[in-house]
Design a protein around this motif. Structure first.
Motif, PDB file in Angstrom:
ATOM      1  N   ALA A  64       0.050  19.946 -56.921  1.00 62.69           N
ATOM      2  CA  ALA A  64      -0.648  18.668 -56.818  1.00 62.69           C
ATOM      3  C   ALA A  64       0.307  17.549 -57.206  1.00 62.69           C
ATOM      4  CB  ALA A  64      -1.870  18.664 -57.726  1.00 62.69           C
ATOM      5  N   LYS A  65       0.305  16.457 -56.418  1.00 63.25           N
ATOM      6  CA  LYS A  65       1.211  15.337 -56.668  1.00 63.25           C
ATOM      7  C   LYS A  65       0.485  14.192 -57.373  1.00 63.25           C
ATOM      8  CE  LYS A  65       4.157  16.239 -52.629  1.00 63.25           C
ATOM      9  NZ  LYS A  65       4.702  15.673 -51.376  1.00 63.25           N
ATOM     10  N   ASN A  66       1.186  13.530 -58.288  1.00 60.93           N
ATOM     11  CA  ASN A  66       0.612  12.328 -58.888  1.00 60.93           C
ATOM     12  C   ASN A  66       0.890  11.157 -57.950  1.00 60.93           C
ATOM     13  OD1 ASN A  66       3.275  11.522 -59.323  1.00 60.93           O
ATOM     14  ND2 ASN A  66       3.212  11.888 -61.527  1.00 60.93           N
ATOM     15  N   PHE A  67       0.551   9.942 -58.367  1.00 60.32           N
ATOM     16  CA  PHE A  67       0.691   8.802 -57.469  1.00 60.32           C
ATOM     17  C   PHE A  67       2.138   8.353 -57.269  1.00 60.32           C
ATOM     18  CE2 PHE A  67      -3.875   7.632 -58.820  1.00 60.32           C
ATOM     19  CZ  PHE A  67      -4.375   8.541 -57.894  1.00 60.32           C
ATOM     20  N   ASN A  68       3.078   8.989 -57.980  1.00 57.89           N
ATOM     21  CA  ASN A  68       4.503   8.766 -57.753  1.00 57.89           C
ATOM     22  C   ASN A  68       5.098   9.864 -56.872  1.00 57.89           C
ATOM     23  OD1 ASN A  68       4.899   6.355 -59.281  1.00 57.89           O
ATOM     24  ND2 ASN A  68       4.756   7.578 -61.156  1.00 57.89           N
ATOM     25  N   GLY A  69       4.220  10.744 -56.374  1.00 60.02           N
ATOM     26  CA  GLY A  69       4.657  11.821 -55.499  1.00 60.02           C
ATOM     27  C   GLY A  69       5.294  12.987 -56.214  1.00 60.02           C
ATOM     28  N   LEU A  70       5.077  13.090 -57.526  1.00 60.45           N
ATOM     29  CA  LEU A  70       5.697  14.154 -58.319  1.00 60.45           C
ATOM     30  C   LEU A  70       4.729  15.292 -58.600  1.00 60.45           C
ATOM     31  CD1 LEU A  70       7.498  11.947 -61.003  1.00 60.45           C
ATOM     32  CD2 LEU A  70       8.484  12.882 -58.898  1.00 60.45           C
TER      33      LEU A  70
END
Length: 213
Positions: free
Chosen positions: A183-189
């Protein structure tokens, strides 16, 4: 509500509270029988009196789920008034028995969010409360609400992201199999990306868990 009891709440005078209770042992029980009122816990939550709120919740856990005349419980009032510290203290209390009682009395509180869109599980992990996290996770599983551990806070971080950047391998071991490790956070990490960016502060055990997953 008795004026002296109301004053003790507003001034966060715990000694006065116990003095009132010693004079009238049934004072809290009597209030618990009255529908749609602001209990002492509602008032403490509204004004952000954290210590007093915890004392009241310990004495009368059922107040946690009571709705006032506006249909709000104490957790709702604390969130509406921006008292994040009180919410944090209520749902990550080190008194595990109290936490279990609060969840039993007010199961909907597990879904309440802070102004940063954090769930109770996010808050417990961010504050390093492993015991509280275990209680919350166990309760979610019994209530078939495990999906909540996949919820994201305002930055898009899941509980796994939080456990990663706070180096909590014991939490991560309990989460693996329930969460999406990609799952990615809003920074794409994803969590592994976050781990790689941590430099010297990262815990090698965290990396091992993520690689196995």
């Amino acid at each position: 509500m008795d004026d002296s009891l109301k004053r003790s709440v507003e001034t966060e005078d715990v000694d006065a509270l116990y003095s009132i209770i010693s004079y009238d042992l049934d004072v809290l029980e009597t209030l618990d029988q009255i529908p749609l009122i602001d209990t002492p816990l509602h008032i403490a939550a509204s004004v952000g009196n954290t210590h007093f709120a915890l004392e009241i919740a310990t004495l009368k856990p059922s107040f946690a789920w009571r709705l006032n005349g506006h249909g709000l419980n104490p957790m709702h009032l604390a969130l509406l008034n921006g008292h994040d510290q009180l919410v944090t203290s209520m749902i990550t209390t080190e008194d595990i028995d109290l936490l279990a009682e609060l969840l039993s009395a007010c199961p909907s509180s597990i879904e309440d969010l802070t102004v940063r869109c954090e769930t109770a599980v996010h808050v417990a992990v961010k504050n390093g409360r492993l015991s509280a996290f275990k209680v919350l996770l166990g309760w979610l599983r019994r209530a078939n609400k495990e999906e909540m551990v996949k919820w994201k806070e305002e930055d898009g971080n899941t509980v796994l992201h939080v456990a990663t950047f706070t180096n909590q391998p014991k939490v991560m071991e309990l989460l693996i199999g329930t969460v999406n490790v990609n799952a990615k956070n809003f920074n794409g990490l994803i969590a592994m990306d976050m781990f790689r960016l941590m430099g010297d502060s990262k815990d090698s055990e965290v990396g091992k868990i993520l690689r196995r997953a």
